[in-house]
Scaffold this active site. Structure first.
Site, PDB file in Angstrom:
ATOM      1  N   HIS A 270       0.725  -1.081  -0.047  1.00 35.15           N
ATOM      2  CA  HIS A 270      -0.016  -0.018  -0.221  1.00 35.15           C
ATOM      3  C   HIS A 270       0.918   1.169   0.088  1.00 35.15           C
ATOM      4  O   HIS A 270       0.727   2.127  -0.920  1.00 35.15           O
ATOM      5  CB  HIS A 270      -0.891   0.100   1.120  1.00 35.15           C
ATOM      6  CG  HIS A 270      -1.854   1.203   1.473  1.00 35.15           C
ATOM      7  ND1 HIS A 270      -3.149   1.105   0.930  1.00 35.15           N
ATOM      8  CD2 HIS A 270      -1.611   2.322   1.968  1.00 35.15           C
ATOM      9  CE1 HIS A 270      -3.813   2.311   1.122  1.00 35.15           C
ATOM     10  NE2 HIS A 270      -2.852   3.118   1.646  1.00 35.15           N
ATOM     11  N   GLU A 271       1.914   1.366   0.944  1.00 37.94           N
ATOM     12  CA  GLU A 271       2.693   2.705   0.937  1.00 37.94           C
ATOM     13  C   GLU A 271       3.504   2.588  -0.048  1.00 37.94           C
ATOM     14  O   GLU A 271       3.702   3.746  -0.694  1.00 37.94           O
ATOM     15  CB  GLU A 271       3.524   2.429   2.327  1.00 37.94           C
ATOM     16  CG  GLU A 271       2.650   2.682   3.687  1.00 37.94           C
ATOM     17  CD  GLU A 271       1.487   3.593   3.662  1.00 37.94           C
ATOM     18  OE1 GLU A 271       1.762   4.723   2.944  1.00 37.94           O
ATOM     19  OE2 GLU A 271       0.228   3.179   4.367  1.00 37.94           O
ATOM     20  N   HIS A 274       1.735   4.332  -2.727  1.00 40.42           N
ATOM     21  CA  HIS A 274       1.810   5.827  -2.801  1.00 40.42           C
ATOM     22  C   HIS A 274       2.976   6.213  -3.051  1.00 40.42           C
ATOM     23  O   HIS A 274       3.034   7.424  -3.702  1.00 40.42           O
ATOM     24  CB  HIS A 274       1.816   6.024  -1.310  1.00 40.42           C
ATOM     25  CG  HIS A 274       0.261   6.176  -0.590  1.00 40.42           C
ATOM     26  ND1 HIS A 274      -0.731   7.071  -1.231  1.00 40.42           N
ATOM     27  CD2 HIS A 274      -0.453   5.199   0.493  1.00 40.42           C
ATOM     28  CE1 HIS A 274      -2.052   6.693  -0.577  1.00 40.42           C
ATOM     29  NE2 HIS A 274      -1.764   5.817   0.552  1.00 40.42           N
ATOM     30  N   GLU A 300      -4.875   7.745  -3.140  1.00 44.67           N
ATOM     31  CA  GLU A 300      -4.942   6.370  -2.357  1.00 44.67           C
ATOM     32  C   GLU A 300      -5.510   5.587  -3.496  1.00 44.67           C
ATOM     33  O   GLU A 300      -5.498   4.359  -3.380  1.00 44.67           O
ATOM     34  CB  GLU A 300      -6.101   6.856  -1.821  1.00 44.67           C
ATOM     35  CG  GLU A 300      -6.620   5.775  -0.705  1.00 44.67           C
ATOM     36  CD  GLU A 300      -5.658   5.223   0.277  1.00 44.67           C
ATOM     37  OE1 GLU A 300      -4.579   5.898   0.452  1.00 44.67           O
ATOM     38  OE2 GLU A 300      -5.865   4.245   1.012  1.00 44.67           O
TER      39      GLU A 300
HETATM   40 ZN    ZN Z   1      -2.930   5.176   1.778  1.00 40.31          ZN
END
Ligand code: ZN
Length: 509
Positions: A270-271, A274, A300
């Site tokens: 997830h990160e 980003h 996101e």
């Molecule tokens: Zn996030």
């Protein structure tokens, strides 16, 4: 009389200076959340507040504003969405917003929120909301005051004015409609999944996963999907996040659970998602709108796409599973790929948002969206918050937290003053599904590429359609241009219905 170019250069120069100081404050905050000695918290709060006050001073300076106002009147020669036009329009918009907030309010908010995060952390560890209550109340008063100042003279509510910082021009009414189009099919789907006789064996992915092995593994996976470790790093914290400290310095943070592989791994994916967005922005425009992210919903969408559409796909695990088994041997020796794939896609209502599955996740967001709106509007008294939280979990997800730590204290956002931020998570989920569906159509053999660990074509596709444009288009415009249709709930619900239907043997139609 200075001409367009010299005024333009001058505002860019000042915006870049403000960004240098802002990223210095962000560096101090990164440090605060990764390893600051406990006793150093108060001084650090003062340091960050002082820097943010200087940044605010630059961004609200009257001659800076005069130049931007003049440029706004003369930018029409430049094409809409061009770098120059976007720079002028976005900086003017930011200036107009910033100047409505007095320096004193900004400084008090910065102090209260740095302290707030420390108090929240202690309250969470002690599992006691009452320790956080007064600090949260102080932050709420400050944010309410900010919201009221920002919406003055507009047709926006204080909550919408706060949302503008994260998702420009989003309206509560629109969000409620979109969320409802997501909620209904998901509630039905979750019900079917919960009642299905076919269920994954979650024990398959629990056991012993040494943290050092997880660190190395997560690092490898983040690098494989395209996170550039020459221009970033991966560290650990209690609440994962991503922050950019310079044009070639993106920091991502995750957390590891020695007994559950998926928490650290998907947190990292997830990160890193980003991070690939931040690293894909144009560095020659760093600190200016063409080199900045479009909105938090779009941000996101990038993290969710890598975490879910890629990271929870069968193709991805065809590529990674043998390596995973070897890394965590003997833990996964007897677990086949299909069992593993089913277990990481398990759907089951749970208390913790960051560990929620793809299907129930958005229900967590709806709860926060409603409660924080009521807190800002003042219709929900702060002392009623823990009970309101627990009651909503019971009615929406069918489970009730028996502790504050697993309930109202689980997220850092409110302690950091981030009201109006939560809805961007669901917007991101919607955009992720829609972008991935379009990428699949346009790239053609995406599944085969993922199964071979070839992520570059997808990353390039996202770079060209999203990263490259910075803030030259709004979040909605980026999705519309990339997909040829406006943001919609349908791709996400179709994606989940198809995948979960297959995994859980659900009846069709
Ligand atoms: Zn996030």
């Amino acid at each position: 009389m200075p001409d367009f170019q010299s005024r333009f250069d001058s505002v860019c120069q000042r915006a870049r200076e403000a960004m240098q100081l802002q990223t210095a404050a962000d560096t101090l905050e990164w440090d605060e959340r990764t390893g600051l000695p406990h006793a150093a918290g108060e001084y650090r709060a003062n340091q960050v507040a002082s820097l943010r006050a200087i940044v605010h001073g630059i961004r609200t300076d009257s001659s800076y504003g005069d130049d931007l106002t003049w440029l706004m009147g003369h930018a029409t020669d430049h094409n809409p969405h061009s770098d120059i036009r976007a720079t002028v329009e976005c900086l003017h918009r930011d200036w107009d917003r910033d100047r409505k907030l007095p320096n004193d309010l900004v400084q008090r908010t910065a102090e209260a929120t740095v302290r707030g995060q420390q108090v929240w952390d202690e309250a969470r560890k002690s599992d006691d909301f009452s320790l956080f209550r007064n600090t949260l109340n102080e932050i709420l008063d400050l944010k309410r005051e900010a919201g009221e100042r920002l919406c003055e003279g507009t047709d926006r509510s204080a909550y919408e004015a706060l949302m503008d910082e994260y998702e420009p021009n989003a309206s509560v009414e629109d969000l409620q409609q979109v969320f409802e189009r997501v909620r209904r099919p998901l509630v039905k789907l979750i019900e079917q999944v919960t009642q299905s006789e076919k269920q994954p064996n979650l024990k398959a992915i629990e056991g012993v996963f040494p943290v050092q092995d997880q660190r190395d593994f997560s690092h490898r996976v983040a690098e494989a999907i395209g996170f550039d470790f020459d221009r970033g790093r991966l560290d650990e914290t209690s609440h994962p996040f991503c922050t950019t400290l310079g044009p070639h310095d993106c920091r991502i943070l995750t957390r590891y659970d020695p007994h559950v592989l998926s928490s650290g791994l998907f947190g990292t994916l997830h990160e890193a998602g980003h991070g690939t967005y931040e690293q894909g922005l144009r560095t020659d425009w760093f600190g200016l709108p063409p080199g900045s992210y479009a909105s938090l919903g779009i941000h996101e969408s990038q993290s969710r796409l890598w975490e879910n559409q890629v990271g929870r796909s069968q193709a991805f695990w065809q590529w990674l599973y043998r390596d995973t088994q070897q890394t965590f041997s003997p833990q996964l020796d007897e677990v086949g790929l299909d069992s593993f794939y089913f277990a990481i896609n398990a759907v089951r209502p749970s208390l913790i948002r960051v560990e929620a599955d793809e299907a129930t996740y958005n229900l967590h967001i709806l709860i926060r969206f409603d409660l924080e709106r009521e807190l800002i509007e003042g219709s929900l008294p702060i002392d009623d918050l823990p009970e309101a939280w627990n009651a909503r979990y019971e009615s929406d997800l069918g489970i009730r937290p028996d502790s504050d730590a697993d309930g109202v204290l689980q997220d850092v956002h409110w302690s950091a003053g981030l009201f109006g931020y939560f809805p961007t998570y669901t917007l991101g989920n919607l955009a992720a599904a829609q972008l991935f569906a379009t990428a699949t159509e346009q790239i053609g053999d995406l599944d085969e590429l993922l199964a071979r660990g070839e992520f570059r074509p997808l990353l390039d596709w996202l770079h060209q359609r999203i990263h490259f444009h910075g803030r030259c288009f709004s979040g909605n415009e980026l999705v519309q241009r990339a997909c040829g249709s406006p943001l919609s709930a349908e791709p996400l619900t179709a994606y989940l219905t198809e995948k979960l239907g297959r995994l859980y043997d659900l009846p069709r139609g």
